[in-house]
Design a protein around this motif. Structure first.
Motif, PDB file in Angstrom:
ATOM      1  N   PHE A 177     -34.885 -12.764   8.851  1.00  0.00           N
ATOM      2  CA  PHE A 177     -34.107 -12.346   9.362  1.00  0.00           C
ATOM      3  C   PHE A 177     -33.633 -14.206  10.055  1.00  0.00           C
ATOM      4  N   GLU A 178     -34.174 -15.194   9.725  1.00  0.00           N
ATOM      5  CA  GLU A 178     -34.645 -16.637  10.144  1.00  0.00           C
ATOM      6  C   GLU A 178     -33.531 -16.694   8.678  1.00  0.00           C
ATOM      7  N   LEU A 179     -34.378 -16.403   7.916  1.00  0.00           N
ATOM      8  CA  LEU A 179     -33.023 -16.794   6.479  1.00  0.00           C
ATOM      9  C   LEU A 179     -32.103 -16.706   6.043  1.00  0.00           C
ATOM     10  N   ALA A 180     -31.328 -14.777   7.026  1.00  0.00           N
ATOM     11  CA  ALA A 180     -30.002 -14.244   7.447  1.00  0.00           C
ATOM     12  C   ALA A 180     -29.501 -15.036   8.413  1.00  0.00           C
ATOM     13  N   ARG A 181     -29.692 -15.455   9.043  1.00  0.00           N
ATOM     14  CA  ARG A 181     -28.681 -16.375  10.070  1.00  0.00           C
ATOM     15  C   ARG A 181     -28.460 -17.701   9.234  1.00  0.00           C
ATOM     16  N   LYS A 182     -29.344 -17.811   8.619  1.00  0.00           N
ATOM     17  CA  LYS A 182     -28.305 -19.254   7.452  1.00  0.00           C
ATOM     18  C   LYS A 182     -27.744 -18.960   6.696  1.00  0.00           C
ATOM     19  N   ARG A 183     -27.006 -17.529   6.323  1.00  0.00           N
ATOM     20  CA  ARG A 183     -26.629 -16.681   5.483  1.00  0.00           C
ATOM     21  C   ARG A 183     -25.502 -16.124   5.902  1.00  0.00           C
ATOM     22  N   ASN A 184     -25.206 -15.176   5.912  1.00  0.00           N
ATOM     23  CA  ASN A 184     -24.683 -14.051   6.003  1.00  0.00           C
ATOM     24  C   ASN A 184     -24.411 -13.196   7.353  1.00  0.00           C
ATOM     25  N   ARG A 185     -25.933 -13.188   7.613  1.00  0.00           N
ATOM     26  CA  ARG A 185     -26.298 -12.448   8.646  1.00  0.00           C
ATOM     27  C   ARG A 185     -26.249 -10.765   8.713  1.00  0.00           C
ATOM     28  N   ARG A 186     -27.397 -10.003   7.687  1.00  0.00           N
ATOM     29  CA  ARG A 186     -27.418  -8.930   6.756  1.00  0.00           C
ATOM     30  C   ARG A 186     -28.398  -9.237   6.682  1.00  0.00           C
ATOM     31  N   VAL A 187     -29.374  -8.059   7.133  1.00  0.00           N
ATOM     32  CA  VAL A 187     -30.678  -8.053   6.139  1.00  0.00           C
ATOM     33  C   VAL A 187     -31.165  -5.945   5.571  1.00  0.00           C
ATOM     34  N   THR A 188     -31.444  -5.881   4.570  1.00  0.00           N
ATOM     35  CA  THR A 188     -31.367  -4.970   4.367  1.00  0.00           C
ATOM     36  C   THR A 188     -33.348  -4.442   4.060  1.00  0.00           C
ATOM     37  N   SER A 189     -33.749  -3.922   5.257  1.00  0.00           N
ATOM     38  CA  SER A 189     -35.249  -3.295   5.054  1.00  0.00           C
ATOM     39  C   SER A 189     -35.815  -2.619   3.465  1.00  0.00           C
ATOM     40  N   SER A 210     -36.118  -6.776  14.480  1.00  0.00           N
ATOM     41  CA  SER A 210     -34.430  -7.080  14.304  1.00  0.00           C
ATOM     42  C   SER A 210     -34.555  -6.612  16.145  1.00  0.00           C
ATOM     43  N   GLN A 211     -34.781  -6.427  16.666  1.00  0.00           N
ATOM     44  CA  GLN A 211     -34.314  -6.373  18.671  1.00  0.00           C
ATOM     45  C   GLN A 211     -34.440  -8.124  18.816  1.00  0.00           C
ATOM     46  N   ASP A 212     -35.045  -9.281  18.344  1.00  0.00           N
ATOM     47  CA  ASP A 212     -34.880 -10.745  18.331  1.00  0.00           C
ATOM     48  C   ASP A 212     -34.123 -10.971  17.685  1.00  0.00           C
ATOM     49  N   TYR A 213     -33.020 -10.406  16.904  1.00  0.00           N
ATOM     50  CA  TYR A 213     -32.114 -11.080  16.221  1.00  0.00           C
ATOM     51  C   TYR A 213     -30.767 -10.091  16.407  1.00  0.00           C
ATOM     52  N   PRO A 214     -30.152 -10.166  17.205  1.00  0.00           N
ATOM     53  CA  PRO A 214     -28.859  -8.929  17.497  1.00  0.00           C
ATOM     54  C   PRO A 214     -27.717 -10.020  16.893  1.00  0.00           C
ATOM     55  N   ASP A 215     -28.161 -10.827  16.511  1.00  0.00           N
ATOM     56  CA  ASP A 215     -26.464 -11.358  15.478  1.00  0.00           C
ATOM     57  C   ASP A 215     -27.138 -11.169  14.298  1.00  0.00           C
ATOM     58  N   VAL A 216     -27.865 -10.058  13.646  1.00  0.00           N
ATOM     59  CA  VAL A 216     -28.906 -10.002  12.112  1.00  0.00           C
ATOM     60  C   VAL A 216     -28.179  -8.032  12.038  1.00  0.00           C
ATOM     61  N   ALA A 217     -27.734  -7.832  11.312  1.00  0.00           N
ATOM     62  CA  ALA A 217     -27.132  -6.741  11.486  1.00  0.00           C
ATOM     63  C   ALA A 217     -28.703  -6.450  10.156  1.00  0.00           C
ATOM     64  N   LEU A 218     -29.484  -5.002  10.689  1.00  0.00           N
ATOM     65  CA  LEU A 218     -30.615  -4.583  10.182  1.00  0.00           C
ATOM     66  C   LEU A 218     -29.759  -3.561   9.081  1.00  0.00           C
ATOM     67  N   ASN A 219     -30.635  -3.359   7.895  1.00  0.00           N
ATOM     68  CA  ASN A 219     -30.276  -1.248   6.998  1.00  0.00           C
ATOM     69  C   ASN A 219     -31.320  -1.083   6.810  1.00  0.00           C
ATOM     70  N   HIS A 220     -31.963  -0.358   7.028  1.00  0.00           N
ATOM     71  CA  HIS A 220     -32.915   0.124   6.246  1.00  0.00           C
ATOM     72  C   HIS A 220     -32.692   0.883   4.678  1.00  0.00           C
ATOM     73  N   MET A 221     -33.113   0.860   3.208  1.00  0.00           N
ATOM     74  CA  MET A 221     -32.772   1.465   2.422  1.00  0.00           C
ATOM     75  C   MET A 221     -33.970   1.809   1.559  1.00  0.00           C
ATOM     76  N   TYR A 222     -34.082   3.472   1.389  1.00  0.00           N
ATOM     77  CA  TYR A 222     -35.490   4.114   0.459  1.00  0.00           C
ATOM     78  C   TYR A 222     -35.411   2.898  -0.698  1.00  0.00           C
ATOM     79  N   VAL A 223     -36.696   2.813  -1.616  1.00  0.00           N
ATOM     80  CA  VAL A 223     -37.040   1.362  -2.442  1.00  0.00           C
ATOM     81  C   VAL A 223     -35.756   2.390  -3.555  1.00  0.00           C
TER      82      VAL A 223
END
Length: 362
Positions: A177-189, A210-223
């Motif tokens: 999440f910290e790295l995403a804040r320096k990029r395009n603010r999207r995390v895929t887990s 993710s609740q501590d990073y409301p400015d970063v969008a999170l989505n989950h994906m099966y491998v």
């Protein structure tokens, strides 16, 4: 600025050749800014087995801990394949990551403009852009679980224990999440929560963080879906965070999207500034000593070292620009272009080092 101390682990196969070029480029960059740079060499992998009888000598761990950063080539080869599991060269790599507390592996996957034609993806997919940062948890999962064989019903059966704690998942998630804040603010887990209890713990923990990073969008994906989406629509990904096993597989897939596994760098980091930097390709013993190895992934790993461990982003930028310039004028054998000359390992390293010097002395 105080002198910089780098521990160099050349490793096996083409390791010494590619590391030699990265050291050459690092010297060129630091000389241009009059920064003192010292290299200490230690043994890891097969080279360590041959000399010390173990893939990770205590002296190597001590030298790494006394350094500002660690530069690694590659480990392994057929020579050591018949050894017991505990003595395989790869155990040295897993061991040094654990000994240094390096739990986050960063693997950027981008396509240099000059290599777009080398990607197996369709042109319209490439045009959409590929700029992915794979964040792989590095010290847990099945690689570090118990491994055993048993006789059951007359058959030999293998067991490998997969596990993750909420602590392990939480810290890698925060890193992502910290790295995403320096990029395009999207995390895929990425997980397999529809089947594995380990993945359910993973998904629940990442969601909680993710609740501590409301400015970063999170989505989950099966491998399995993530593997498909990487080739179907890689532009959808920004930061992709996953466990050790899935990350190992997906980051290699992402590397081929970029045109060549010989172009992909990586950084292994912990909670401090000490990091281990290495290309993601293997030791390629079949071409060792022939001048055919592509040193650019190792050189780009050195750029990551300057950025993440040594806080010298200007020098990192110069190396990355020099690599891009090199691809416009020549190629190594693995990424050959009929319109351009093929450079040896040494020639490519020399070109990049010269270009870095030129860029920094302007």
């Amino acid at each position: 600025m105080r002198p910089i101390k780098i521990c160099v682990l050349e490793g096996d196969g083409i390791g010494p050749e590619i590391v030699r070029q990265a050291v050459r480029v690092l010297k060129a960059a630091c000389d241009a800014r009059q920064i003192a740079l010292y290299f200490n060499y230690a043994l890891l992998g097969g080279a360590a087995i041959d000399v010390a009888g173990t893939p990770l000598p205590d002296a190597t761990v001590a030298q790494c801990k006394a350094s500002d950063a660690v530069l690694l080539g590659a480990v392994g080869g057929e020579k050591w394949d018949s050894l017991p599991s505990a003595l395989r060269p790869e155990k040295g790599l897993l061991g040094i990551r654990s000994a240094l507390g390096l739990y986050a592996n960063l693997r950027p996957a981008t396509i240099f403009p000059a290599l777009q034609s080398a990607s197996p993806l369709k042109e319209e997919i490439i045009r959409a852009g590929v700029d992915i940062l794979v964040v792989r948890e590095l010290t847990g999962d099945v690689y570090f679980g118990e491994h055993a064989r048993k006789q059951e019903n007359g058959y030999e059966t293998g067991y490998d224990h997969m596990q993750y704690s909420t602590f392990e998942v939480g810290r890698i998630a925060r890193n992502a999440f910290e790295l995403a804040r320096k990029r395009n603010r999207r995390v895929t887990s990425v997980d397999k929560a529809n089947v594995l209890e380990t993945s359910r713990v993973w998904r629940e923990t990442v969601t909680r963080v993710s609740q501590d990073y409301p400015d970063v969008a999170l989505n989950h994906m099966y491998v399995d879906n993530a593997a498909m989406q990487l080739v179907r629509n890689p532009a959808q990904f920004d930061v992709l965070v996953t466990g050790n096993l899935f990350g190992d597989i997906l980051s290699d897939e992402a590397s081929m999207i970029s045109g060549s596994i010989g172009m992909l760098a990586s950084a292994s980091l912990g909670d401090g500034t000490l990091g281990l930097y290495e290309p993601i390709h293997g030791s390629a013993p079949d071409i060792a000593g022939k001048g055919l190895a592509n040193p650019l992934a190792t050189i780009l790993s050195a750029a990551m070292m300057l950025r993440y461990s040594l806080d010298l982003p200007e020098l990192a930028d110069a190396i990355e620009k020099a690599v891009e310039s090199a691809l416009d004028v020549a190629r190594t054998a693995d990424i050959r272009d009929p319109a351009l000359p093929v450079y040896s390992t040494d020639e490519m390293g020399g070109f990049v080092a010269g270009k870095v010097k030129e860029l920094l002395e302007k």
